[in-house]
Design an enzyme around this catalytic site. Structure first.
Site, mmCIF file in Angstrom:
data_model
loop_
_atom_site.group_PDB
_atom_site.id
_atom_site.type_symbol
_atom_site.label_atom_id
_atom_site.label_comp_id
_atom_site.label_asym_id
_atom_site.label_seq_id
_atom_site.Cartn_x
_atom_site.Cartn_y
_atom_site.Cartn_z
ATOM 1 N N ARG A 115 -21.971 41.133 5.563
ATOM 2 C CA ARG A 115 -20.528 40.899 5.758
ATOM 3 C C ARG A 115 -19.798 42.229 5.951
ATOM 4 O O ARG A 115 -18.991 42.386 6.870
ATOM 5 C CB ARG A 115 -19.980 40.182 4.516
ATOM 6 N N VAL A 130 -20.016 46.646 -1.882
ATOM 7 C CA VAL A 130 -18.728 46.035 -1.489
ATOM 8 C C VAL A 130 -19.015 44.824 -0.609
ATOM 9 O O VAL A 130 -19.615 44.976 0.457
ATOM 10 C CB VAL A 130 -17.871 47.024 -0.653
ATOM 11 N N HIS A 131 -18.671 43.642 -1.071
ATOM 12 C CA HIS A 131 -18.895 42.480 -0.198
ATOM 13 C C HIS A 131 -17.855 41.366 -0.342
ATOM 14 O O HIS A 131 -17.802 40.467 0.474
ATOM 15 C CB HIS A 131 -20.283 41.877 -0.460
ATOM 16 N N ARG A 132 -16.998 41.431 -1.391
ATOM 17 C CA ARG A 132 -16.053 40.337 -1.625
ATOM 18 C C ARG A 132 -15.097 40.167 -0.462
ATOM 19 O O ARG A 132 -14.561 41.158 0.053
ATOM 20 C CB ARG A 132 -15.190 40.631 -2.837
#
Ligand code: UD1
Length: 357
Positions: A236, A203-205
């Site tokens: 992030r 998960v990084h968006r």
């Protein structure tokens, strides 16, 4: 012939490696590599250069993290100076990051021919910074290398067909090449302390990490699945979660892993849950069902027979997808034949003085 390649973020190192590998052996081409420094942690950058044998960058702009305009602006300034000095025949950019946009803008403003690898991808969601970067880069590129027929159709709709060329996807080249390596010696890539059976998640968006409710929903679904989930964490995401909530016990957070370790983890995962573009395809190429934690995908070719299920961040949809039966049908050939990099280099050579300029 001289080519200046501009890269800066993790997925670009992987894509550029497939082409750099060919250019290094080509006596007619001199490649100059600019690393913008968008990704700078050793396990987000150096590890990829070492593992994929990418030549050491000739220039590192070390721009680091910042808001979009500041980050892109710093890159523009650095790239322009180098391009004025190097005067290449081509500037080559990859994908859809701020490094792509900066390389593209700097080159076209200097009237240096610009080629874009992974052109024509569209999510049709203008809230994504990547979508803006893609649209602008494609519009100003002189040569567009489309990875899939759908990307070609998008380019045709935007009036860009005459400069576009269907090459296949360099990420398929890369996955096929390194899968062989892993299968020959899997113990080299095995990581200690992980559960034998697991789902792999990333998960990084910004659309997920910058909205704490989305992030909470994702982890609620992970928790309720009651399955072991291995999650290599992007810096992030780590920063945002740190003070926001507790990680469920079935979620095994690990540091970002190398490309080959990620392919190994994907090959051995039950399913893959991700908001990454690249990992959706890697899962598909390696025959693992993907659950896409976004509301749309650019890689629509992966959707057939539920090889890729779009769930967004809705916990119930994610749980249903986790519990659904994985497909067994064979995959389509939309991503080419694993020789996209060869096709791209061929085009760069033959269109050295592009007729359409
Ligand atoms: C970028 C790309 C995205 C791509 C992703 C792959 C843009 C707009 N986004 O997102 O398309 O899918 O790379 O990973 O270009 N950080 C570190 N160490 C690093 C790099 C980043 O700590 O080495 C942290 C920084 O605090 C930064 C955050 O991660 O604020 C985000 O970095 P950023 O460069 O904005 O891009 P990504 O989120 O990685």
């Amino acid at each position: 012939m001289k080519i200046v390649t501009v890269i800066g973020a993790r997925p670009q190192f992987i894509k550029a490696a497939t082409i750099s590998r060919l250019l290094i052996d080509d006596p007619d081409i001199d490649e100059i590599l600019i690393h913008t420094g968008q990704h700078y942690d050793p396990n987000m950058s150096d590890i990829f250069f070492e593992e994929l044998n990418i030549p050491h960058p000739d220039f590192n702009l070390e721009v680091g993290s910042a808001f979009h305009a500041v980050q892109t602006g710093k890159m523009l300034e650095g790239i322009e100076t180098i391009l004025m000095e190097e005067k290449p025949d081509w500037t080559l950019v990859y994908g859809d990051t701020n490094s792509t946009l900066a390389g593209a803008l700097a080159a076209t403003k200097l009237n240096i021919p610009l080629a874009h690898v992974e052109a024509g991808l569209r999510s049709f969601n203008r809230k994504m910074p990547e979508e803006i970067n893609r649209i602008v880069t494609d519009r100003i590129s002189d040569l567009l290398f489309a990875p899939t027929p759908t990307a070609m159709i998008n380019l045709e709709r935007e009036g860009l067909l005459s400069a576009s060329f269907l090459t296949g996807d360099v990420m398929l080249d890369s996955t096929l090449f390194y899968r062989e390596k892993i299968l020959k010696d899997p113990d080299l890539y095995k990581m200690k302390g992980l559960p034998p059976e697991y789902l792999l998640a990333t998960v990084h968006r910004a659309e997920n990490t910058d909205n704490i409710n989305n992030l909470k929903n994702l982890f609620q679904a992970f928790s309720e699945s009651r399955q072991a989930i291995v999650l290599p964490i992007h810096p992030r995401t780590r920063k945002i979660i740190a003070n926001a909530f507790r990680i469920p016990e079935n979620v095994h957070i690990i540091d970002p892993v190398s490309y080959l370790q990620m392919l190994y983890l994907t090959l051995n995962a039950g399913k893959v849950l991700t908001d990454s573009g690249g990992l959706q395809k890697e899962a598909y190429f390696l025959g693992r069902q993907c659950i896409t934690l976004r509301t749309e995908t650019e890689w629509v070719e992966t959707l057939h027979d539920n090889w890729n299920i779009i769930t967004g961040t809705d916990p119930q949809k994610i749980l249903d997808a986790i519990r659904s039966k994985a497909p067994s049908s064979s995959q389509n050939k939309s991503f080419g034949n694993g020789k996209a990099a060869e096709a791209i280099v061929e085009q760069l050579k033959s269109r050295r003085k592009p007729s359409f300029l």
